[in-house]
Design an enzyme around this catalytic site. Structure first.
Site, PDB file in Angstrom:
ATOM      1  CG  ASP A 148      -0.312  -0.530   2.484  1.00 27.44           C
ATOM      2  OD1 ASP A 148       0.927  -0.520   2.587  1.00 27.44           O
ATOM      3  OD2 ASP A 148      -1.047  -0.980   3.372  1.00 27.44           O
ATOM      4  CD  GLU A 157      -8.751   0.749   7.811  1.00 33.42           C
ATOM      5  OE1 GLU A 157      -8.617  -0.202   8.613  1.00 33.42           O
ATOM      6  OE2 GLU A 157      -8.184   1.840   7.966  1.00 33.42           O
ATOM      7  CG  ASN A 202      -8.836  -1.632  11.999  1.00 29.18           C
ATOM      8  OD1 ASN A 202      -7.880  -2.270  11.557  1.00 29.18           O
ATOM      9  ND2 ASN A 202      -9.299  -0.549  11.390  1.00 29.18           N
ATOM     10  CG  HIS A 242      -5.717  -2.368   8.886  1.00 29.87           C
ATOM     11  ND1 HIS A 242      -5.825  -1.023   9.200  1.00 29.87           N
ATOM     12  CD2 HIS A 242      -4.412  -2.668   9.088  1.00 29.87           C
ATOM     13  CE1 HIS A 242      -4.651  -0.567   9.557  1.00 29.87           C
ATOM     14  NE2 HIS A 242      -3.767  -1.542   9.498  1.00 29.87           N
TER      15      HIS A 242
HETATM   16  C1  F6R Z   1       1.507  -1.632   6.127  1.00 33.04           C
HETATM   17  C2  F6R Z   1       0.226  -2.265   6.253  1.00 33.04           C
HETATM   18  C3  F6R Z   1      -0.552  -2.328   7.531  1.00 33.04           C
HETATM   19  C4  F6R Z   1       0.319  -2.650   8.750  1.00 33.04           C
HETATM   20  C5  F6R Z   1      -0.527  -2.587  10.018  1.00 33.04           C
HETATM   21  C6  F6R Z   1       0.294  -2.834  11.258  1.00 33.04           C
HETATM   22  O1  F6R Z   1       2.000  -1.726   4.812  1.00 33.04           O
HETATM   23  O2  F6R Z   1      -0.238  -2.720   5.264  1.00 33.04           O
HETATM   24  O3  F6R Z   1      -1.573  -3.279   7.409  1.00 33.04           O
HETATM   25  O4  F6R Z   1       0.870  -3.924   8.601  1.00 33.04           O
HETATM   26  O5  F6R Z   1      -1.142  -1.325  10.122  1.00 33.04           O
HETATM   27  O6  F6R Z   1       1.194  -1.785  11.439  1.00 33.04           O
HETATM   28  P1  F6R Z   1       2.311  -1.834  12.590  1.00 33.04           P
HETATM   29  O7  F6R Z   1       3.268  -2.880  12.180  1.00 33.04           O
HETATM   30  O8  F6R Z   1       2.919  -0.456  12.558  1.00 33.04           O
HETATM   31  O9  F6R Z   1       1.596  -2.148  13.855  1.00 33.04           O
END
Ligand code: F6R
Length: 241
Positions: free
Chosen positions: A67, A143, A136, A138
């Site tokens: 992303d 989401e 959450n 994701h």
């Molecule tokens: C990042 C992504 C997100 C993260 C998620 C966890 O490219 O796709 O899904 O993997 O938000 O983020 P952290 O590792 O910062 O807790």
């Protein structure tokens, strides 16, 4: 599903790096799907070290990131482009032309999403997809409520994700409200998934994702349906399993 529980974040990062290294060893022209965020930083540090020590060769590897924020220039300190170059690409022998991230500044985001899917297909699909998880549930920026059939698309970030990601920005107001993300179907098409999480604050969502009902309300629960997934957790993240 294989679940590996490591004592610490460092051990989790090394175990995940070893799995990645074995994949590249088996297939020198591996296509990796990559994630940003805090969780994979230790894994990337290990990959950099293993590349420096001659244990992994990235010269044949192709990457696709999950992303990117909409509207941030690539050079912006909080863009996912910048994150990936700072944490990994600038320090390994990967070819520039083999690196792919969605362009969140593309003139037509719709065309960008289609082109990204086509590039993944042209590369032969993703061999190993790395994933972290949001509080959450994701994965990527998919989401809660995102259909399991979704492919690369533009996403409206939820308040909880904006709040969580504001730690990288000066204030929550600066966090972009939209992102381009691989879809859940894109992720599920990867031949193998490497799902990593650490810390007590992820324990609840890890339990829902791995043991709860498979529902679009917890996007990561779809991973229970993947035929080849390895989950690497530290003890804190595994504490509610
Ligand atoms: C990042 C992504 C997100 C993260 C998620 C966890 O490219 O796709 O899904 O993997 O938000 O983020 P952290 O590792 O910062 O807790």
């Amino acid at each position: 599903m294989e679940i590996i529980v490591c004592k610490t974040y460092q051990e989790m990062s090394q175990a995940a790096a070893d799995i990645t290294a074995r994949q590249i060893d088996r297939k020198a022209n591996t296509v990796l799907g990559l994630a940003t965020g805090s969780t994979p930083v230790g894994l990337y540090q290990n990959l950099v070290k293993m590349n420096r020590d001659g244990i992994i060769d990235f010269s044949g590897v192709t990457t696709f990131n999950l992303d990117e924020y909409v509207g941030l220039p690539k050079e912006h300190p909080c863009s996912y482009h910048r994150f990936m170059f700072d944490n990994l690409f600038d320090h390994i022998n990967i070819k520039m032309e083999n690196i792919h991230l969605p362009d969140g500044q593309a003139p037509s985001l719709e065309n960008e999403c289609k082109a990204y899917e086509q590039m993944i297909a042209k590369a032969g699909g993703i061999d190993l997809q790395l994933l972290g998880v949001g509080h959450n549930g994701h994965i990527g920026f998919n989401e809660p409520g995102t259909p399991f059939e979704s492919v690369t698309h533009v996403v409206e970030l939820t308040q909880s994700t904006i709040q969580a990601n504001s730690r990288f920005f000066n204030s929550p107001d600066e966090v972009p409200r939209r992102a381009v993300s691989m879809g859940i179907k894109t992720i599920m098409h990867a031949r193998k998934i490497l799902f990593i999480a650490s810390g007590k604050e992820k324990a609840g969502i890890i339990s829902k994702a791995l043991k709860g009902p498979v529902t679009t309300e917890v996007p990561s629960s779809v991973l229970q349906l993947h035929p080849d997934i390895t989950v690497v957790l530290d003890e804190d993240a595994a504490s509610c399993l």
